[in-house]
Design an enzyme around this catalytic site. Structure first.
Site, PDB file in Angstrom:
ATOM      1  N   CYS A 348       0.782  -1.235   0.000  1.00 46.00           N
ATOM      2  CA  CYS A 348       0.000   0.000   0.000  1.00 46.00           C
ATOM      3  C   CYS A 348       0.818   1.292   0.000  1.00 46.00           C
ATOM      4  O   CYS A 348       0.534   2.184  -0.820  1.00 46.00           O
ATOM      5  CB  CYS A 348      -1.053  -0.004   1.096  1.00 46.00           C
ATOM      6  SG  CYS A 348      -0.737  -1.073   2.489  1.00 46.00           S
ATOM      7  N   ARG A 377       6.956 -11.255   5.043  1.00 40.02           N
ATOM      8  CA  ARG A 377       6.527 -11.046   6.421  1.00 40.02           C
ATOM      9  C   ARG A 377       7.232 -12.057   7.297  1.00 40.02           C
ATOM     10  O   ARG A 377       7.252 -13.246   6.994  1.00 40.02           O
ATOM     11  CB  ARG A 377       5.005 -11.225   6.552  1.00 40.02           C
ATOM     12  CG  ARG A 377       4.252 -10.166   5.803  1.00 40.02           C
ATOM     13  CD  ARG A 377       2.759 -10.291   5.974  1.00 40.02           C
ATOM     14  NE  ARG A 377       2.090  -9.333   5.088  1.00 40.02           N
ATOM     15  CZ  ARG A 377       0.776  -9.258   4.922  1.00 40.02           C
ATOM     16  NH1 ARG A 377      -0.008 -10.079   5.584  1.00 40.02           N
ATOM     17  NH2 ARG A 377       0.260  -8.368   4.115  1.00 40.02           N
ATOM     18  N   GLN A 395       0.871 -11.183  -3.402  1.00 41.90           N
ATOM     19  CA  GLN A 395      -0.553 -10.873  -3.299  1.00 41.90           C
ATOM     20  C   GLN A 395      -1.081 -10.439  -4.653  1.00 41.90           C
ATOM     21  O   GLN A 395      -0.378  -9.761  -5.399  1.00 41.90           O
ATOM     22  CB  GLN A 395      -0.768  -9.730  -2.310  1.00 41.90           C
ATOM     23  CG  GLN A 395      -0.438 -10.086  -0.880  1.00 41.90           C
ATOM     24  CD  GLN A 395      -0.648  -8.901   0.029  1.00 41.90           C
ATOM     25  OE1 GLN A 395      -0.073  -7.838  -0.163  1.00 41.90           O
ATOM     26  NE2 GLN A 395      -1.495  -9.086   1.023  1.00 41.90           N
ATOM     27  N   ASP A 397      -2.747  -7.967  -5.259  1.00 38.73           N
ATOM     28  CA  ASP A 397      -3.115  -6.795  -4.473  1.00 38.73           C
ATOM     29  C   ASP A 397      -3.626  -5.681  -5.370  1.00 38.73           C
ATOM     30  O   ASP A 397      -3.339  -5.651  -6.568  1.00 38.73           O
ATOM     31  CB  ASP A 397      -1.874  -6.313  -3.721  1.00 38.73           C
ATOM     32  CG  ASP A 397      -2.234  -5.481  -2.505  1.00 38.73           C
ATOM     33  OD1 ASP A 397      -3.430  -5.370  -2.199  1.00 38.73           O
ATOM     34  OD2 ASP A 397      -1.312  -4.951  -1.873  1.00 38.73           O
ATOM     35  N   HIS A 399      -5.175  -1.326  -5.081  1.00 34.50           N
ATOM     36  CA  HIS A 399      -5.655  -0.202  -4.284  1.00 34.50           C
ATOM     37  C   HIS A 399      -6.448   0.722  -5.171  1.00 34.50           C
ATOM     38  O   HIS A 399      -6.027   1.041  -6.276  1.00 34.50           O
ATOM     39  CB  HIS A 399      -4.482   0.528  -3.629  1.00 34.50           C
ATOM     40  CG  HIS A 399      -3.790  -0.319  -2.611  1.00 34.50           C
ATOM     41  ND1 HIS A 399      -2.724  -1.120  -2.929  1.00 34.50           N
ATOM     42  CD2 HIS A 399      -4.066  -0.542  -1.308  1.00 34.50           C
ATOM     43  CE1 HIS A 399      -2.357  -1.792  -1.844  1.00 34.50           C
ATOM     44  NE2 HIS A 399      -3.145  -1.461  -0.840  1.00 34.50           N
ATOM     45  N   LYS A 479     -13.926  -3.451   7.055  1.00 36.26           N
ATOM     46  CA  LYS A 479     -13.520  -4.304   5.930  1.00 36.26           C
ATOM     47  C   LYS A 479     -14.527  -5.399   5.656  1.00 36.26           C
ATOM     48  O   LYS A 479     -15.293  -5.798   6.529  1.00 36.26           O
ATOM     49  CB  LYS A 479     -12.142  -4.905   6.199  1.00 36.26           C
ATOM     50  CG  LYS A 479     -12.071  -5.809   7.408  1.00 36.26           C
ATOM     51  CD  LYS A 479     -10.672  -6.381   7.553  1.00 36.26           C
ATOM     52  CE  LYS A 479     -10.567  -7.268   8.791  1.00 36.26           C
ATOM     53  NZ  LYS A 479      -9.220  -7.720   9.072  1.00 36.26           N
ATOM     54  N   HIS A 525      -8.172  -0.962   0.025  1.00 32.56           N
ATOM     55  CA  HIS A 525      -7.231  -2.079  -0.172  1.00 32.56           C
ATOM     56  C   HIS A 525      -8.088  -3.265  -0.570  1.00 32.56           C
ATOM     57  O   HIS A 525      -9.092  -3.530   0.080  1.00 32.56           O
ATOM     58  CB  HIS A 525      -6.518  -2.460   1.111  1.00 32.56           C
ATOM     59  CG  HIS A 525      -5.847  -1.340   1.829  1.00 32.56           C
ATOM     60  ND1 HIS A 525      -4.490  -1.260   1.948  1.00 32.56           N
ATOM     61  CD2 HIS A 525      -6.336  -0.258   2.469  1.00 32.56           C
ATOM     62  CE1 HIS A 525      -4.172  -0.192   2.649  1.00 32.56           C
ATOM     63  NE2 HIS A 525      -5.270   0.441   2.987  1.00 32.56           N
TER      64      HIS A 525
END
Length: 654
Positions: A348, A377, A395, A397, A399, A479, A525
RNA sequence: GCUGCUGUAGCUCAGGGGUAGAGCACUCCAUUGGUAAUGGAGAGGCCGAGAGUUCAAAUCUCUCCAGCAGCACCA
């Protein structure tokens, strides 16, 4: 006299002080025999409880869905009794019902072994046979504490202290044995039946807090009928067979090793699945008007401090000093004052950096970025689990930068995209959860109101059902969680949509609004698969390793029966390859039985067997994975069929 | 990270103070066969790593490491 209301709305009069069991006895002996508990004004209660005027009652029969909870709870009590009969110096703590079963935590110096479980289970069956009645007593706090303290049950004393003022301290007895318990229970231990099994032992912290003592937990499963128990045990076996770690090795998809623990070594076969999936998602998000980007993996901790990750997420971050270490005896020496970089745990902040380049107008919104971002991570060692929990993951991912007003339509768009993808990937049952504001949070209540409202309205307007989980949202915004149900009924959280009002502000994202004033955008996100690694794990388990044609590493094996057909087999493979089919030939001098067996084990979806006949007639004999028979077909037709089937789901029917 | 269990050949596993074992897989030879195991031969191991006890350790002890189950964690 009191009035009691029945489920059908009928009201009948009974004498004061009548209990549930007396009442049901008065209705019918056979009903009474099957009734194990009751619901009073919607609350599960003991059958022995006295009824009151205006009570709405409903009887719970042993075979009712609602009785399952009681069976499991009672079973947990019997487990505790059995353990204390066998090892009297063991302290009991808590024993709740969980999905599919129950557990009980014990305080004991020696942990239980698997052999102990057999012993305990035998004793439990005896206790159930004895059929002692469950009876309830209300004790004073002082008496309860004193009795348990005398018995050396210190955890129970602590539990009594935790019971809210005004709530009564209930003791349930079953024969000589008794336990502090909220209840309710069935009539006697006999109602539990014998359809239960102790499954495993494990350590667990007292009250789930890792600062507390470690207790010994025994897990069990219990059902109303033997058949249900058998089905459940069968499901566990099935899950074990589908374990993606086992299949990953057998199908030569990936491996892990100590030197890179928690990170995947993708083998050629596995990487075919990985690439096919990534390319599929790339097409889907591109069609949904996302711009794909790529951002750095190694970023100065300055940015992580600014984004807030350094404060909230530091213990999960890999930090790298920007310095060449000097060496002494092969050991690196770091100066300690080098600039620190961190491997990104999330994408992000980097996406905001791209948003921040140049000046954005409200006309640019919504602006959707997607990245197959490689994140690191530092997960706790005990958390690692095959592909499901890794330390390096990619991911899918994305945004979305938008205005508060656009949240609703963006949510709807995203839900549609998810539906389409999950459906195409074969997951048709999706549970949606809306996690709302937690106690500790950023942003004003006004903004939270709007955010939660936007999400729930967007879901409702499209007719989607969802459950609300209060207080489970992230500190920066509410979320949505999307849970997929797999082929054997397990659910996996995959998709997520999170509103964020904090990060854009922290990282100074802005756009110029209609009135030429600077505004801070809202950031969404979102992920669809979650991590590619984990999702592939889920796919493997869902399909039990038998991947659909478009994902199968090898799609067709061409196996000649004798070696004088090799040339024809090679020709067939060439034609398949010319049509972008992943095909190989098996020219080894093995019998056809052997080849079929081997490629079936390797879960290749189609085997083309070719012999003299097929070579002469330009056909193939097709054997599909999972079927016993085969069908002969013209080569051209066979190739066309495979080509059609091998299309990714979004490209089929185009 | 915590508790417990496990670590022997590519895989599945047996053994256990004194030449390291099996089945499958692998290599070679023979075999040319019609839909889930053809036969034979061969090769393959620092018994997770380190230290200790012992004349002798894969085996016993300790410390690490990793895996597994659960817990905790899971922006």
């Amino acid at each position: 006299m009191i009035n009691v209301i029945f489920p059908d709305g009928a009201t009948r009069q009974y004498a004061n002080g009548i209990t549930g069991s007396e009442l049901v006895e008065s209705i019918s002996k056979s009903l009474a025999k099957k009734t194990v508990a009751m619901r009073v004004n919607g609350e599960l209660s003991d059958l022995s409880d006295e009824l009151f005027d205006g009570a709405k009652i409903e009887f719970i029969l042993r075979d009712d869905e609602a009785a399952l909870e009681l069976i499991r709870h009672d079973c947990a009590h019997v487990l505790a009794e059995a353990v204390q009969e066998l090892w009297p110096d063991t302290q009991v703590t808590i024993g709740p019902v969980i999905e599919n079963g129950f557990y009980y935590d014990f305080a004991r110096d020696e942990p239980f072994s698997m052999e102990d479980l057999d012993k305990i289970e035998k004793r439990m069956r005896q206790i159930i046979e004895r059929g002692a009645e469950f009876t309830k007593e209300i004790w004073s706090r002082e008496k309860a504490k004193q009795v348990f303290a005398t018995k050396g049950e210190h955890y129970k004393v602590e539990l009594i202290d935790a019971i809210a003022e005004g709530e009564s301290v209930k003791i349930y007895k079953q024969g000589q044995w008794f336990d502090l318990c909220r209840g309710p229970h069935m009539r006697s231990t006999k109602d539990i039946g014998q359809a239960f099994k102790l499954i495993k032992v494990a350590g667990a912290y007292w009250r789930g807090d890792s600062n507390n003592a470690m207790l010994s937990r025994i897990y069990g499963t219990a059902w109303a009928k033997q058949k249900q128990l058998d089905d459940y045990l069968h499901m566990l076996e099935e899950a074990e067979k589908r374990d993606h770690r086992k299949l990953g090795r057998e199908l030569d998809l990936f491996h892990f090793q100590e030197e890179a623990m928690g990170s995947v070594f993708w083998h050629p076969n596995g990487h075919i699945i990985y690439n096919a999936l990534e390319q599929y998602i790339r097409r889907k998000v591109s069609a949904a008007d996302y711009k794909e980007i790529k951002t750095p993996e190694l970023i100065d901790i300055k940015l992580w401090k600014k984004s807030g990750h350094w404060a909230k997420f530091r213990e999960n971050m890999f930090v790298v000093p920007d310095e060449v270490p000097s060496m002494e005896n092969d050991a690196p020496i770091l100066s300690g004052d080098a600039k620190l970089m961190a491997l990104k745990p999330m994408n992000c902040p980097a996406h905001v950096q791209i948003f921040n380049q140049g000046i954005k107008s409200y006309r640019d919104l919504p602006l959707r970025y997607a990245e197959f971002g490689c994140c690191h991570r530092n997960e706790a060692h005990g958390a690692l689990h095959g592909l499901m929990r890794v330390r390096q993951m990619t991911q899918d991912d994305g945004h979305i930068f938008c205005t508060a007003e656009q949240i609703k339509s963006e949510t709807e768009n995203f839900c549609d995209l998810l539906d389409s993808i999950y459906h195409e990937l074969g997951f048709d049952e999706v549970n949606i959860l809306l996690a709302t504001r937690p106690k500790v949070r950023a942003g004003s209540d006004e903004v939270w109101d709007l955010a939660e409202k936007s999400l729930s309205e967007a879901l409702s307007s499209t007719g989607r059902e969802f459950k609300i989980i209060e207080g489970e949202g992230a500190f920066y915004g509410p979320k949505l969680e999307f849970h997929l149900k797999d082929a054997i009924g397990r659910t996996w959280q995959c998709g997520t949509l999170q509103l964020d009002f904090v990060l854009p502000e922290r990282l100074e994202a802005s756009y110029i609004d209609k009135d030429s004033k600077r505004q801070t955008p809202v950031m969404l996100h979102r992920a669809i698969l979650g991590s590619l690694e984990r999702f592939i794990g889920i796919l493997i388990e869902n399909h039990a390793g038998r991947m659909p044609m478009w994902l199968a590493p090898t799609q067709v094996v061409v196996a000649p029966i004798t070696s004088d057909i090799d040339d024809y087999a090679i020709k067939v493979v060439e034609q398949l390859k010319a049509n972008n089919i992943r095909a190989i030939s098996d020219l080894r001098s093995e019998k056809i039985n052997y080849k079929v067996r081997e490629h079936s084990h390797a879960k290749v979806p189609a085997i083309f067997v070719v012999g003299k006949r097929e070579a002469e007639e330009n056909t193939v004999s097709i054997r599909r994975l999972g079927s016993q028979g085969q069908s002969v077909m013209a080569l051209k037709e066979a190739i066309n069929n495979i080509v059609k089937e091998a299309q990714p789901p979004d490209l089929k029917n185009l």
